[in-house]
Every structure is written in C-alpha cells, then in structure tokens.
Design an enzyme around this catalytic site. Structure first.
Site, PDB file in Angstrom:
ATOM      1  N   LYS A  51      59.804 -25.084 -52.398  1.00  0.00           N
ATOM      2  CA  LYS A  51      60.689 -25.270 -51.753  1.00  0.00           C
ATOM      3  C   LYS A  51      60.943 -26.045 -50.686  1.00  0.00           C
ATOM      4  O   LYS A  51      61.058 -27.045 -50.219  1.00  0.00           O
ATOM      5  CB  LYS A  51      60.379 -23.418 -50.351  1.00  0.00           C
ATOM      6  CG  LYS A  51      61.552 -22.397 -51.496  1.00  0.00           C
ATOM      7  CD  LYS A  51      60.816 -21.463 -50.747  1.00  0.00           C
ATOM      8  CE  LYS A  51      61.627 -20.103 -51.685  1.00  0.00           C
ATOM      9  NZ  LYS A  51      61.623 -19.149 -51.076  1.00  0.00           N
ATOM     10  N   GLN A  95      58.440 -15.356 -46.745  1.00  0.00           N
ATOM     11  CA  GLN A  95      58.048 -15.427 -47.633  1.00  0.00           C
ATOM     12  C   GLN A  95      57.708 -13.938 -48.148  1.00  0.00           C
ATOM     13  O   GLN A  95      56.561 -13.316 -48.031  1.00  0.00           O
ATOM     14  CB  GLN A  95      57.096 -16.713 -48.834  1.00  0.00           C
ATOM     15  CG  GLN A  95      56.879 -16.337 -50.109  1.00  0.00           C
ATOM     16  CD  GLN A  95      58.218 -17.158 -51.007  1.00  0.00           C
ATOM     17  OE1 GLN A  95      58.941 -18.000 -50.283  1.00  0.00           O
ATOM     18  NE2 GLN A  95      58.584 -16.394 -52.345  1.00  0.00           N
ATOM     19  N   ASP A 118      67.380 -16.885 -45.077  1.00  0.00           N
ATOM     20  CA  ASP A 118      67.122 -15.952 -45.745  1.00  0.00           C
ATOM     21  C   ASP A 118      68.407 -15.098 -46.358  1.00  0.00           C
ATOM     22  O   ASP A 118      68.776 -14.059 -47.270  1.00  0.00           O
ATOM     23  CB  ASP A 118      65.857 -14.857 -46.778  1.00  0.00           C
ATOM     24  CG  ASP A 118      64.803 -15.431 -47.393  1.00  0.00           C
ATOM     25  OD1 ASP A 118      65.402 -16.354 -48.650  1.00  0.00           O
ATOM     26  OD2 ASP A 118      63.602 -15.573 -47.379  1.00  0.00           O
TER      27      ASP A 118
END
Ligand code: GUN
Length: 297
Positions: A51, A95, A118
């Site tokens: 990422k 994460q 997200d």
C-alpha cells in the site's frame, strides 16, 4: 473453452496512472493516508508495504504508524482520535487482523466516517446498504466490481454466489452486487451442499481462504470466477479456486497473484483521493469522537 484471464495487475496499474494524473493537478497539496499497523503479523506487513509503495507512486503520502502488539485499547483509540482531528490526514485504516486483546469493533467504529477509506464503519456500511453514492466502499469488493465491469458484462439478473461472509469482503461484496441488480447468494462455512449452489452461479466470488477448494465440477460452463483468496500451499501462493482445473470451464477467471490483490490497493488509493476531495471542500462532516458520542458536531 479456455477462460480469459482478468488481469488485475494491468487494470490496477491503469487506475493508478489515472489517479496519479488527477493528484498531480493539486501541486500545493497531496492526499494523506494513515495506516495503523499493530503487531508483527507477517502477511499484514507485506500488505502495508504494498500500500505504501503504490501510494508513493501515485502521489499519496502514506503515514504508517507501527504499534506494538501489546498496545492497550485506550492508547490505540487515542491514536485514532488524533488522526481523526488532524486536518492533514484524509484517510485512516487499521490493518486487520488486530491482536486478540483488542476489541476490533470498538477500534474500527472510532474512525471518523469521513476518513474511513476502508468503508468498515457502521456509517459507510449503512450507506452501502442504502445504495447511497456517498458510501466509502471496502476496497476489495470495489475492486472486484471494477474487474467485472472491465469485461463489459451486464450484471442485471445474474446469479452471483459469494463464498464467505466476512466484514471485509463477503458481506459488502453481496450488498454491492445486489446494488448492481444481481441475484445474490451469500454462502459460508455452514452452507449445506455448497457445490449444488455454485453450480447455478453465473458469477462466483470466493473469499473463504480454503486453498484450491473450488473445482471445475462445482461450476457451470461459462461461469465468471473471481478469486479473492490468498493462501499458501506447499510454499506457493494460491487462491480458493483450483485455477488449472477451473480455467477450462469458466469464461473468465482471475489469477492469484496478480488478480484481485492489486485491485484492492488501487481502490484504497482511489477512496483516499475521494476523501481528500471531500475534505478539501467540507473540512469535517462528522463528529470525530467515536460512534457513541452525542456532541452536536
Ligand atoms: N486485512 C486484510 N484485508 C484488509 C483490508 O482491506 N483492510 C484492512 N484494514 N485490513 C485488511
């Protein structure tokens, strides 16, 4: 029949190039994504590195905040709160997975919906349920949709079978396909006689983490097969689909690696750019004190 490969790496590169061009127009200001990485899960480290690398390529600042696996819940919540209030940060992700002692929902729910790139907060999940265009849609389902759209099929009325019901992929994937007029079946580990269901699917999206579980006998001729699985088998990466077996029967198939994975990263960056644009115009929509706060902002 030999299936055509949907090349996620190529498609993601195209999306990232377009994004880079759009971002370069804001030469005095760049989008910023904060990534919180707790502990030392090896796979998570690799995903975060990817990422970070792709963000740099397109001109997004990526601030990785590495925290010890022993961090307390309050310390993590206060880190998120600082990022919620930082006008230089436009997107925040935590994460997953998180260490067991942390309450995952409490952590995720504390992210400001404006910065939830997200799409994991109840607010953005709710907007997706309403088929509302303001929803930040989870990156993997959004990437899968873009792959389906890239082959030019009409999704209306297609029977889409989603394998797996996770908050990250299966559930939002089901909603997204429903919003595009598919007839959706979401299956999971308690589903009875799964092959009898997948055999009726026009589209299969598998996200169950079972290496090479899906065989050609499970699918109908010409089905479109999207493999979200990233598994290790005998030291090699493989998906949930038995690629070599299924490719002779499917019309389209995604490879692992080089399929859905790169699309997830591209969509996360696209969401971050979208968050940046919105915050530039409207600095803060939501209160950033967490979902159970009742302040007037
Ligand atoms: N872990 C596996 N996939 C994801 C993802 O898309 N977002 C986050 N935050 N964690 C993940």
């Amino acid at each position: 029949m030999t299936a055509q490969i949907i090349d996620g790496k190529f498609l993601a590169q195209k999306i990232c190039s377009e994004l880079k061009q759009k971002i370069s127009a804001f030469n005095d200001n760049s989008p910023c994504l904060a990534v919180i990485l707790v502990g030392d899960d090896e796979a998570s480290r690799i995903y975060v590195r990817n990422k970070q690398k792709k963000a740099a390529e397109v001109g997004i600042n990526c601030r990785v905040i590495e925290l010890s696996s022993s961090i307390g819940e309050n310390a993590l919540l206060s880190t998120i709160n600082e990022l919620n209030n930082d006008p230089d940060v436009h997107g925040i992700i935590v994460q997953l997975p998180l260490p067991e002692h942390l309450d995952k929902q409490k952590i995720i729910f504390s992210i400001s919906p404006d910065k939830d790139v997200d799409g994991f907060t109840p607010y953005n999940n709710g907007l997706l349920s309403y088929n509302h265009h303001d929803a930040f849609i989870s990156a993997t389902p959004k990437g899968v949709l873009a792959m389906l759209q890239s082959i030019g099929i009409d999704l209306r009325g297609k029977h889409a079978v989603v394998i797996g019901r996770s908050q990250i992929v299966g559930r939002p994937m089901g909603k997204l396909l429903l919003n595009h007029d598919c007839t959706v079946t979401i299956t999971h580990s308690h589903t009875v006689n799964l092959p009898s269901i997948t055999q009726t699917a026009d589209i299969i999206v598998s996200a169950c983490g079972q290496p090479q579980m899906i065989k050609s006998s499970w699918i109908k001729d010409g089905a479109i097969i999207i493999d979200v699985g990233i598994n290790r088998l005998n030291g090699h990466l493989c998906g949930d689909i038995d690629f070599e077996d299924v490719k002779s029967k499917a019309s389209y198939i995604t490879p692992v690696p080089g399929g859905v994975g790169p699309m997830t990263v591209a969509m996360l960056l696209a969401n971050t750019f979208e968050a940046f644009l919105r915050q530039k115009d409207h600095p803060q929509h939501h209160c950033c004190h967490g979902h159970d706060c009742h302040c007037s902002k």
